[in-house]
Design an enzyme around this catalytic site. Sequence first.
Site: not given
Ligand code: CP3
Length: 342
Positions: A23, A27, A36, A72, A147
């Site tokens: 990640r 953020r 964002r 994502d 999910y």
């Molecule tokens: O740097 C990176 O890795 C960016 C790419 C990336 C995102 N999500 C962007 C994202 C990757 C590799 C993911 C993987 C992801 N997404 C997983 C597996 C990783 C893990 O942590 O186990 C999962 C379970 C998800 C599903 C998902 N998407 C969740 C649970 C959330 C919200 C939780 C949180 O982090 O707040 C997201 C949203 C998300 N995906 C964000 C980002 C940068 C935050 C959204 C925002 O910018 O408002």
Amino acid sequence: MNDRFLRACRRESVDRTPLWIMRQAGRYLPEYRELRARVDFLTLCRTPELAVEASLMPIRRFDLDAAIVFSDILLPLESLGCELSFDPSPRIARPLRSSEEIAALRPRPVAEVVPYVGDAVALLRRELSGRVPVIGFSGAPFTLAAYLTEGHGHDGFPAIRALRAADPAALGTLLDTLSVMVTEHLELQIAAGAQAVQIFDSWAGILSPADFAAFALPAVRRAIRGLRRYHVPVIYFAPAAGHVLELAATTGADVLGVCWRTPLDAARRLTGGRVALQGNLDPAALLAPPARVRERALAVLDEAGDEPGHIMNLGHGILPGTPVASVEALVAAVAERERRTA
Ligand code: CP3
């Protein structure tokens, strides 16, 4: 090209341990928060120029050894007709529950549904022009199913565990469908230029060893088998899954991601050097002062040992409140440790 990440995936010797951060495009970076503030998350994912901008942010700031495409894991679920929203946690409008709904799924080709993921990989690869390799990614079939059945994140994901008890055959059908989707999603990224791929099985750790072996493992194995012919390193990451670590090392992936709960020396013993390891500094350690971050990072490198086949990373995604100075301290600690085996 800086290829120490790809060399470590193949368990070849390196001049120093490669580092990237799960990640890393997110953020905790002020420039990401600024982006964002202008565009919503889904628009960001669906606009390759903006997604590439997000992927490059950590690469411009820190000396990291790989870039990850910005996307994502849940986006390809739209190929099953799912409606997704993020606030920022994900929601699926109509979760799947019954065997009838599962039997009626008619997935559209992933490449038609998320073409922008391929476009982002291709553009990222061009923009980096060999500076560091590009990692593509996908969710694992089980985690996507968790999910799909729950509709949102939930402690322990009871809906999929209920489906396992009520109708294991329906769960098997759902996982079969998702295995094909995962292979297609990763093929799309590999065809576009991804030089390694990571499969996130974020929730497989909720399963007992018997259920992991019966459901999550065969589904991810099938997905990985479909990728063998591309000869691109595959990383499998299932956090909180120390109780199934030896099974998790048999997915066919080249690299096993290890969360902070399992020491790397124990993981190495249990996997017998058959896979490279990635991890596993506790993301919460980055909330400590820089001198402590350095200490904790060096302790992880010590635990990893001198054998080839370690990729430094966190034990799960970086926390949104992480100070940039902590990432700088982590990068400096890794640079401090030249590989003795070079
Ligand atoms: O740097 C990176 O890795 C960016 C790419 C990336 C995102 N999500 C962007 C994202 C990757 C590799 C993911 C993987 C992801 N997404 C997983 C597996 C990783 C893990 O942590 O186990 C999962 C379970 C998800 C599903 C998902 N998407 C969740 C649970 C959330 C919200 C939780 C949180 O982090 O707040 C997201 C949203 C998300 N995906 C964000 C980002 C940068 C935050 C959204 C925002 O910018 O408002």
